[in-house]
Design a protein around this motif. Sequence first.
Motif, PDB file in Angstrom:
ATOM      1  N   SER A 258       0.736  -1.142  -0.185  1.00  0.00           N
ATOM      2  CA  SER A 258       0.042  -0.018   0.192  1.00  0.00           C
ATOM      3  C   SER A 258       0.884   1.429   0.021  1.00  0.00           C
ATOM      4  N   ASP A 259       1.805   1.271   0.822  1.00  0.00           N
ATOM      5  CA  ASP A 259       2.714   2.498   0.964  1.00  0.00           C
ATOM      6  C   ASP A 259       3.509   2.651  -0.353  1.00  0.00           C
ATOM      7  N   LEU A 260       4.017   1.486  -1.001  1.00  0.00           N
ATOM      8  CA  LEU A 260       4.783   1.653  -2.391  1.00  0.00           C
ATOM      9  C   LEU A 260       3.667   2.194  -3.313  1.00  0.00           C
ATOM     10  N   GLN A 284      -5.359  -6.236  -2.021  1.00  0.00           N
ATOM     11  CA  GLN A 284      -6.582  -6.108  -2.302  1.00  0.00           C
ATOM     12  C   GLN A 284      -6.608  -4.990  -3.495  1.00  0.00           C
ATOM     13  N   PRO A 285      -7.736  -5.250  -4.248  1.00  0.00           N
ATOM     14  CA  PRO A 285      -8.131  -4.010  -5.311  1.00  0.00           C
ATOM     15  C   PRO A 285      -8.041  -2.672  -4.950  1.00  0.00           C
ATOM     16  N   GLN A 286      -8.585  -2.498  -3.501  1.00  0.00           N
ATOM     17  CA  GLN A 286      -8.782  -1.063  -3.068  1.00  0.00           C
ATOM     18  C   GLN A 286      -7.589  -0.292  -2.901  1.00  0.00           C
ATOM     19  N   ILE A 287      -6.274  -0.888  -2.747  1.00  0.00           N
ATOM     20  CA  ILE A 287      -5.317  -0.192  -2.523  1.00  0.00           C
ATOM     21  C   ILE A 287      -4.636   0.335  -3.699  1.00  0.00           C
ATOM     22  N   SER A 293      -3.271   2.891  -9.875  1.00  0.00           N
ATOM     23  CA  SER A 293      -2.273   2.103 -10.200  1.00  0.00           C
ATOM     24  C   SER A 293      -2.309   0.684 -10.336  1.00  0.00           C
ATOM     25  N   CYS A 294      -1.371  -0.105 -10.709  1.00  0.00           N
ATOM     26  CA  CYS A 294      -1.658  -1.719 -11.078  1.00  0.00           C
ATOM     27  C   CYS A 294      -0.574  -2.454 -10.746  1.00  0.00           C
TER      28      CYS A 294
END
Length: 354
Positions: A258-260, A284-287, A293-294
């Motif tokens: 998530s941070d990255l 999780q897709p939410q992040i 981003s992907c």
Amino acid sequence: MSPQTSAKGYGISDTSKYTDFTVKDFPLKTSQPDDVTLSIEFCGVCGSDVHTVTGGWGPMSVPFCVPGHEIVGTVTEVGDNVKEFKVGQRVGVGAQVLSCLKCNRCKEDNEQYCPEQVDTYNAKFPDGVEAQGGYSTTIRTNERFVFSIPEAIKSEDAAPMLCAGLTVYSPLVRNGCGPGKTVGIVGIGGLGHFAIQFAKALGAHVIVFSHSPSKKEDSLSLGADEFVSTDEDGFADKYFDKIDYILSAADAEKIPLSDLLSTLKIDGKITSVGLPDKPWEGLQPQIMASNASCIGCSHIGSKKEANAMLKLAAEKGIKPIIDEILPMSQAGKAIEAVKNNKVRYRFVLKQDLK
């Protein structure tokens, strides 16, 4: 003269005894007019070798597996159709030894994504002959999967480039690494230490993210412009919306995803070339929603990319940090050390079989 039909190598039969290498004879690939046969001199020890012989990626596909797909040696035979190589030439073979060579992917320099691709070891050729790797005396493969080694690169330095180097070079190039781009590299090991060098050589501003502060000196000496410790609270805050692309070479089940992701610009991407035994935690897709981003993956590289990588390495003096060159009979020692992360950053095995 009839083509050579067999070789011998160090392999394992039981993943629970992954350091107990024994020497066995095995049949070579059935000779074809487009094949090149080489006598092996050096072979790098890759994380893939460890995942395979330990069973981390699942049961082996063959009863006796000779690992190794960072191979450098000398051509001993060429088929009648081979024009690119000649006997006595120094060449290398990486992590793939065959594809269909007919599909659109193969025709468009994406042969590593061919659905009929054959890995260098722990696989079988279409006729049922088992593919065996570079901890051995000899390998034979279609010329598409053989690479000429530039004179400026020593054989022991070239070997690790043929998987580790190519595995990071391909996604860097395909994702636009170059002047004016800011690229993050996660995980400084056998792959990551090449990723820093190639990203810098391609002209990018390189930021290394690592949970090991001890890697800072190496990272900067290899060409990184900045080093960020991911163990520090809020490490990603100052890099919000700053990074164009991130390549993760971390062979870990947990990274600060998530941070990255938060450091990426809109539509930015993380590509993982680290392939841990278990799934990533926290995926999780939410992040990825806040900046579109992907997350993607990549598989080695094409011959076209391998040749370009070797040319760039020769021009820029890129080479691996080799912990030790060991006799091939000490493959078990090298495998154990890599498994326990006790290597800086690559072992290379030297031929000792007659």
